[in-house]
Design a protein around this motif. Structure first.
Motif, mmCIF file in Angstrom:
data_model
loop_
_atom_site.group_PDB
_atom_site.id
_atom_site.type_symbol
_atom_site.label_atom_id
_atom_site.label_comp_id
_atom_site.label_asym_id
_atom_site.label_seq_id
_atom_site.Cartn_x
_atom_site.Cartn_y
_atom_site.Cartn_z
ATOM 1 N N HIS A 48 -74.960 18.636 -16.593
ATOM 2 C CA HIS A 48 -75.959 18.772 -15.532
ATOM 3 C C HIS A 48 -75.385 18.523 -14.137
ATOM 4 O O HIS A 48 -76.091 18.739 -13.150
ATOM 5 N N LEU A 49 -74.144 18.101 -14.050
ATOM 6 C CA LEU A 49 -73.564 17.685 -12.769
ATOM 7 C C LEU A 49 -72.862 18.849 -12.075
ATOM 8 O O LEU A 49 -71.865 19.367 -12.566
ATOM 9 N N ARG A 50 -73.380 19.257 -10.907
ATOM 10 C CA ARG A 50 -72.714 20.248 -10.071
ATOM 11 C C ARG A 50 -71.898 19.518 -9.009
ATOM 12 O O ARG A 50 -72.261 18.437 -8.543
ATOM 13 N N GLU A 51 -70.795 20.150 -8.587
ATOM 14 C CA GLU A 51 -69.918 19.493 -7.624
ATOM 15 C C GLU A 51 -70.610 19.240 -6.294
ATOM 16 O O GLU A 51 -70.314 18.262 -5.599
ATOM 17 N N ASP A 52 -71.564 20.100 -5.924
ATOM 18 C CA ASP A 52 -72.239 19.943 -4.635
ATOM 19 C C ASP A 52 -73.505 19.096 -4.734
ATOM 20 O O ASP A 52 -74.236 18.946 -3.758
ATOM 21 N N ILE A 119 -80.300 12.074 -10.780
ATOM 22 C CA ILE A 119 -80.325 10.612 -10.853
ATOM 23 C C ILE A 119 -79.939 10.203 -12.267
ATOM 24 O O ILE A 119 -80.456 10.739 -13.258
ATOM 25 N N LEU A 120 -79.022 9.262 -12.343
ATOM 26 C CA LEU A 120 -78.518 8.761 -13.622
ATOM 27 C C LEU A 120 -78.958 7.319 -13.828
ATOM 28 O O LEU A 120 -79.081 6.552 -12.884
ATOM 29 N N ASN A 121 -79.165 6.972 -15.068
ATOM 30 C CA ASN A 121 -79.526 5.603 -15.409
ATOM 31 C C ASN A 121 -79.151 5.366 -16.863
ATOM 32 O O ASN A 121 -79.698 6.001 -17.767
ATOM 33 N N ARG A 122 -78.208 4.458 -17.070
ATOM 34 C CA ARG A 122 -77.777 4.143 -18.427
ATOM 35 C C ARG A 122 -78.036 2.657 -18.685
ATOM 36 O O ARG A 122 -77.406 1.795 -18.096
ATOM 37 N N HIS A 123 -79.004 2.417 -19.546
ATOM 38 C CA HIS A 123 -79.348 1.057 -19.963
ATOM 39 C C HIS A 123 -79.880 0.214 -18.814
ATOM 40 O O HIS A 123 -79.731 -1.004 -18.798
ATOM 41 N N GLY A 124 -80.520 0.857 -17.832
ATOM 42 C CA GLY A 124 -81.122 0.133 -16.720
ATOM 43 C C GLY A 124 -82.626 0.349 -16.690
ATOM 44 O O GLY A 124 -83.195 1.032 -17.543
ATOM 45 N N GLY A 138 -86.773 20.637 -8.784
ATOM 46 C CA GLY A 138 -85.754 21.085 -9.719
ATOM 47 C C GLY A 138 -84.708 20.031 -10.017
ATOM 48 O O GLY A 138 -83.826 20.243 -10.863
ATOM 49 N N GLY A 139 -84.784 18.882 -9.346
ATOM 50 C CA GLY A 139 -83.842 17.796 -9.601
ATOM 51 C C GLY A 139 -84.069 17.179 -10.967
ATOM 52 O O GLY A 139 -85.159 17.284 -11.550
ATOM 53 N N ARG A 140 -83.043 16.511 -11.476
ATOM 54 C CA ARG A 140 -83.094 16.023 -12.847
ATOM 55 C C ARG A 140 -82.759 14.536 -12.952
ATOM 56 O O ARG A 140 -81.987 14.009 -12.159
ATOM 57 N N PHE A 141 -83.365 13.917 -13.949
ATOM 58 C CA PHE A 141 -83.101 12.516 -14.279
ATOM 59 C C PHE A 141 -82.574 12.456 -15.693
ATOM 60 O O PHE A 141 -83.169 13.022 -16.619
ATOM 61 N N LEU A 142 -81.441 11.778 -15.875
ATOM 62 C CA LEU A 142 -80.819 11.624 -17.192
ATOM 63 C C LEU A 142 -80.701 10.139 -17.503
ATOM 64 O O LEU A 142 -80.155 9.374 -16.703
ATOM 65 N N ARG A 245 -81.373 3.262 -29.646
ATOM 66 C CA ARG A 245 -81.129 3.999 -28.419
ATOM 67 C C ARG A 245 -82.059 5.213 -28.341
ATOM 68 O O ARG A 245 -82.439 5.786 -29.359
ATOM 69 N N TYR A 246 -82.395 5.594 -27.114
ATOM 70 C CA TYR A 246 -83.071 6.869 -26.925
ATOM 71 C C TYR A 246 -82.579 7.527 -25.652
ATOM 72 O O TYR A 246 -82.034 6.870 -24.753
ATOM 73 N N LEU A 247 -82.740 8.830 -25.606
ATOM 74 C CA LEU A 247 -82.215 9.665 -24.525
ATOM 75 C C LEU A 247 -83.328 10.542 -23.975
ATOM 76 O O LEU A 247 -84.095 11.124 -24.748
ATOM 77 N N ILE A 248 -83.405 10.635 -22.651
ATOM 78 C CA ILE A 248 -84.359 11.542 -22.006
ATOM 79 C C ILE A 248 -83.650 12.284 -20.875
ATOM 80 O O ILE A 248 -82.966 11.674 -20.047
ATOM 81 N N ALA A 249 -83.809 13.588 -20.853
ATOM 82 C CA ALA A 249 -83.407 14.415 -19.714
ATOM 83 C C ALA A 249 -84.680 15.088 -19.214
ATOM 84 O O ALA A 249 -85.370 15.778 -19.968
#
Length: 252
Positions: A48-52, A119-124, A138-142, A245-249
């Motif tokens: 999901h990560l674009r350089e820009d 926006i990223l969030n791992r175990h927070g 169109g922005g994303r949260f992982l 654990r669980y995952l959401i995009a």
């Protein structure tokens, strides 16, 4: 088996138990977990990560995962709230040009509306409404999250009857929260997998650095139960629990 001979070793592990960033290297080779999750969070982020993209890593810990992405610093932001990690991030992230800000409230993140593509969030922690505000259309949260059942079998072994600290952290409940906030769910998964300790000292260190899961744990308080763990390790080679654990995009 003479547990009394091990008491001083376990007490030393208890004394040493602290964490810098999110560094479990003290337990290298002494425990294992998350080795067989059905997803790879890093691979998902890369997808999901674009350089820009303008990105935010909320609750970044010591910034270890964020730095491993190698994203351009002028398009990277991060927050942290745990004081030792805040200081670490100031020392490591700010000199690189990353926009790091201390933030202890997931409902009041100090950036204006519609700033971020990802926006990223791992175990927070997180607040779905606040994430929606911060993301561009169109922005994303992982996120990869620790679920409400995490380590519960291990907690019950040493501190039976301890209430669950996060009874709301289950995939079905959190997916509903995101949909109600206006997000579209792109991916959602949940998994229960083993965690194994190969010596009791490793478990002591682990339990002491996770006081929200093991409240009031100490070698002296739990000594007889630790001795039972020691006997099991001598018979089987390990003592085992369960990680949740669980995952959401999600997309705005």
């Amino acid at each position: 088996m003479d547990c009394e001979k091990l008491r001083s070793f376990w007490l030393e592990e208890e004394r040493l138990a602290h964490i810098h960033g999110w560094d479990f290297s003290h337990l290298q080779g002494r425990y294992e977990e998350e080795g067989d999750l059905p997803w790879d969070y890093r691979v998902l982020v890369r997808r999901h990560l674009r350089e820009d993209a303008m990105i935010l890593d909320f609750d970044t810990g010591g910034g270890e995962f964020l730095l491993s992405l190698g994203h351009p610093a002028d398009r990277t932001a991060a927050t942290e709230r745990y004081p030792p990690n805040v200081q670490l991030c100031r020392e490591t992230l700010l000199p690189l040009g990353i926009d790091f800000r201390e933030c202890g409230d997931p409902s009041a993140i100090p950036w204006p509306d519609g700033v971020f593509d990802l926006i990223l969030n791992r175990h927070g922690s997180f607040d779905a409404g606040e994430l929606y505000r911060l993301l561009k259309p169109g922005g994303r949260f992982l996120t990869q999250q620790v679920g409400g059942d995490n380590d519960r079998d291990l907690v019950e072994r040493v501190l039976p009857g301890t209430p669950k600290p996060y009874p709301h952290l289950y995939l079905a409940k959190q997916s509903r929260v995101f949909r109600e906030a206006g997000f579209r769910i792109l991916q959602e998964e949940e998994a229960y997998r083993p965690i194994r300790f190969f010596d009791v000292g490793a478990f002591v260190w682990f339990a002491r650095v996770l006081p929200w899961e093991f409240p009031g744990f100490s070698v002296e308080r739990c000594f007889s139960r630790l001795c039972a763990m020691e006997e099991e390790i001598r018979e089987k080679g390990f003592v085992q629990g369960t990680v949740h654990r669980y995952l959401i995009a999600a997309e705005k």
